[in-house]
Design a protein around this motif. Structure first.
Motif, PDB file in Angstrom:
ATOM      1  N   THR A   1      -9.310  -2.993  -3.357  1.00  0.00           N
ATOM      2  CA  THR A   1      -7.896  -3.330  -3.583  1.00  0.00           C
ATOM      3  C   THR A   1      -7.644  -3.533  -5.078  1.00  0.00           C
ATOM      4  O   THR A   1      -8.463  -4.117  -5.783  1.00  0.00           O
TER       5      THR A   1
ATOM      6  N   GLN B   1       0.818  -1.212   0.000  1.00  0.00           N
ATOM      7  CA  GLN B   1       0.000   0.000   0.000  1.00  0.00           C
ATOM      8  C   GLN B   1       0.849   1.259   0.000  1.00  0.00           C
ATOM      9  O   GLN B   1       1.979   1.261   0.489  1.00  0.00           O
TER      10      GLN B   1
ATOM     11  N   THR C   1      -3.682   3.748  -1.274  1.00  0.00           N
ATOM     12  CA  THR C   1      -4.003   2.808  -2.352  1.00  0.00           C
ATOM     13  C   THR C   1      -3.452   1.437  -1.967  1.00  0.00           C
ATOM     14  O   THR C   1      -2.282   1.317  -1.608  1.00  0.00           O
ATOM     15  N   LYS C   2      -4.320   0.439  -2.022  1.00  0.00           N
ATOM     16  CA  LYS C   2      -3.884  -0.906  -1.619  1.00  0.00           C
ATOM     17  C   LYS C   2      -3.779  -1.770  -2.868  1.00  0.00           C
ATOM     18  O   LYS C   2      -4.627  -1.664  -3.751  1.00  0.00           O
ATOM     19  N   TRP C   3      -2.743  -2.592  -2.962  1.00  0.00           N
ATOM     20  CA  TRP C   3      -2.704  -3.525  -4.076  1.00  0.00           C
ATOM     21  C   TRP C   3      -2.167  -4.892  -3.654  1.00  0.00           C
ATOM     22  O   TRP C   3      -1.401  -4.995  -2.702  1.00  0.00           O
TER      23      TRP C   3
ATOM     24  N   ASP D   1      -1.683   7.596  -9.881  1.00  0.00           N
ATOM     25  CA  ASP D   1      -2.673   6.542  -9.654  1.00  0.00           C
ATOM     26  C   ASP D   1      -2.745   6.184  -8.175  1.00  0.00           C
ATOM     27  O   ASP D   1      -3.813   5.895  -7.646  1.00  0.00           O
ATOM     28  N   ARG D   2      -1.600   6.215  -7.511  1.00  0.00           N
ATOM     29  CA  ARG D   2      -1.566   5.879  -6.082  1.00  0.00           C
ATOM     30  C   ARG D   2      -2.138   7.025  -5.249  1.00  0.00           C
ATOM     31  O   ARG D   2      -2.709   6.813  -4.191  1.00  0.00           O
TER      32      ARG D   2
ATOM     33  N   PRO E   1      -9.090  -0.350 -11.368  1.00  0.00           N
ATOM     34  CA  PRO E   1      -8.798   0.873 -10.604  1.00  0.00           C
ATOM     35  C   PRO E   1      -9.022   2.083 -11.498  1.00  0.00           C
ATOM     36  O   PRO E   1      -9.201   1.922 -12.718  1.00  0.00           O
TER      37      PRO E   1
END
Ligand code: HEM
Length: 530
Positions: A402, A83, A87-89, A228-229, A113
């Protein structure tokens, strides 16, 4: 004074980022404590984040897929969590995890996303980037049907003709072989989307499609930029050193806009042609018909422009990059090339060129395609999905919202599935009794679940017919040095966004006078028909 204002602006924005970052960290800490108390399972493992920045500096921009595969081993987990700025991925490193989440629980992971960097690039409605919702469903409903297995046959005559032109050009201009490959992939999708032909290797449509392919292929893994984050950073001045991807987006914006508008305008001029069965022609006819009848149009002009551009953008560079890989792997693996040529000679003979009826009878040729997919998945981290609800996988919590990256590269280089994964060995898929290793065909190059590539049948046909024609008509070898001897080399690769081999030299020659004469004759006859 101007510089001072810019400096103050940048300073206050930096402070804003700092405050926002702190808030996110405090919220995340609070959430962790709250989750522990309320019995929510732990998040998937991953490398420890840095204060404030999370994993922003920890995940490399280049070839992140390789680092993710290493972490999967280090943390003994096929699912990893990261993260940054809220933003979590999650990265899925095995086929089992991707199949379970993206296929079996597909409706939970069908979203995308928000692609803030692509918004800065000026994309119009494009299926690939659309969030899960009514607009997405409308675009998928319109774009998917022409490319289903049962309907994709409508394009085969066009694809075969372009494969012949490609091989003829390869023989006629071996030093500029890349232009022939680019022409091939653009000509297929440009005709399907707009009904436009490609006049020659210097066609403006090829240049336009190349620009767009460059814009997207080197823009980094999708949804991984700082914008994006942390979307607010898109408003920062682009001269700031860490905003190079904003500069990149703005530099390539005109290319995206040109590709969306110029072929569309050219296509509108062909609306009266009875020979035009393109996507734009079909959709514009419906639009105009409804407009004259006073009926509503759910798919408007902007949608048509966006969807037509999607066909070219999604279908052009992917096909060209795969044909480049054919040239590379056949050059590097003369035994595989010879074996495949023998197969084509046996099935097709030397008096004609391959037809669609031959393709099912060329199993080794098909294995070359499969091995090409496995060796270098073009989108090593896929195009990310996003989850629409909280979920638990193998005792690990995956929160709603996510971003999910399937690490297709890790899946296709998994030593527990593929022996010597870095070796090009098409026989690996054959059963042991036939000298193979019984390994499974690669999965995931075209994505997963609800968002799987709509163009996969079209792409596979283009690739098989051009590969069969290449095997029938040309020999590929290392380039010759000054002494006339082959000069092997290690090619260079780009891993920013798409994983592709950079242009390289190769020696391409006609296999025989007879195969060249066949090609020349076929191309002349086919061009005469159009
Ligand atoms: C070798 C050729 C190709 C490769 C490797 C490829 C790969 C992919 C991948 C990895 C995805 C993401 C799937 C996911 O999110 O799970 C995708 C999506 C997509 N592809 Fe392809 N593709 C190819 C050719 C094409 C062609 C020829 C077309 C055009 C007809 C096309 C149209 C699309 C579209 C519209 C999407 C977005 C689907 C959605 O988000 O619902 N692709 N492709």
């Amino acid at each position: 004074m101007g510089a001072e204002i810019q400096y103050i602006g940048a300073f206050s924005l930096s402070s804003a980022i700092l405050i926002a970052g702190l808030t996110v960290v405090i919220c995340a800490a609070y959430r962790t404590i709250w989750a522990r108390k309320s019995g929510i399972p732990p998040l998937p493992p991953g490398p420890p984040p840095e204060p404030l920045l999370g994993h922003y500096r920890i995940v490399p921009e280049d070839a992140a897929f390789k680092r993710y595969a290493e972490w999967a081993k280090e943390y003994e987990s096929d699912v990893l969590f990261f993260q940054t700025f809220g933003t979590k991925w999650v990265v899925l490193n095995t086929l089992a995890a991707a199949t379970e989440l993206l296929e079996k629980r597909g409706s939970t992971y069908a979203d995308r996303p928000r692609f803030v960097m692509f918004e800065e690039m000026g994309w119009s409605p494009t299926l690939t980037w659309l969030r899960w919702g009514p607009k997405y469903h409308l675009h998928r409903k319109v774009l998917q049907p022409p490319f289903t297995k049962s309907r994709v046959g409508q394009y085969t005559a066009h694809q075969r003709k372009e494969a012949f032109i490609c091989c003829k050009n390869l023989i006629d201009n071996p030093n500029d072989w890349l232009s022939s490959v680019r022409r091939f992939s653009v000509a297929i999708v440009l005709q399907i989307a707009y009904g436009l032909g490609v006049e020659g290797p210097k066609s403006r449509w090829i240049q336009l499609a190349d620009d767009t392919a460059n814009a997207i292929g080197k823009s980094g893994a999708p949804a991984s930029s700082i914008m994006d984050r942390f979307p607010a950073t898109r408003y920062l001045p682009e001269w700031l050193p860490f905003m190079e991807r904003l500069r990149y987006a703005h530099t390539w914006r005109p290319a995206i806009q040109n590709l969306t508008s110029l072929p569309f305008e050219a296509s509108l001029k062909l609306m009266d042609s009875t020979n035009n069965h393109s996507f734009v022609h079909e959709r514009m006819s419906i639009l105009n018909h409804n407009a004259h009848g006073g009926l509503p149009n759910d798919f408007d002009l902007e949608d048509i422009k966006g969807a037509a551009a999607t066909i070219v953008i999604a279908g052009n560079d992917t096909t060209a990059a795969t044909v480049m890989l054919f040239v590379l792997y056949l050059m590097q693996n003369p035994d595989a090339q010879r074996k495949a040529q023998e197969e084509v000679d046996r099935v097709v003979g030397s008096d004609r060129l391959p037809t669609w009826d031959d393709i099912p009878n060329l199993p080794y040729t098909n294995l070359i395609l499969q091995e090409t997919y496995r060796m270098n998945p073009l989108s090593p981290l896929g195009i990310p999905h996003a989850s629409v609800a909280d979920d638990v996988y193998n005792g690990m919590f995956i929160p709603k919202g996510t971003v999910i990256y399937p690490n297709v590269w890790a899946m296709s280089h998994d030593e527990s599935v593929y022996a010597e994964p870095f070796r090009f060995w098409p026989e690996r898929y054959l059963p042991k009794e036939q000298g193979g290793n019984g390994e499974p065909l690669p999965v995931g190059n075209f994505g997963f679940g609800r968002r799987i590539c709509i163009g996969r049948n079209l792409a596979e046909n283009s690739l098989l017919i051009v590969l069969a024609t290449m095997l029938a008509t040309i020999d590929i070898d290392w380039p010759r040095g000054a002494d006339g001897k082959p000069t092997p080399f290690e090619p260079e690769w780009s891993y920013r966004g798409q994983a592709s081999v950079l242009p390289f030299r190769s020696s391409i020659k006609s296999r025989s006078l007879k195969s060249k004469a066949l090609l020349d004759g076929e191309v002349q006859a086919l061009e005469g028909h159009c």
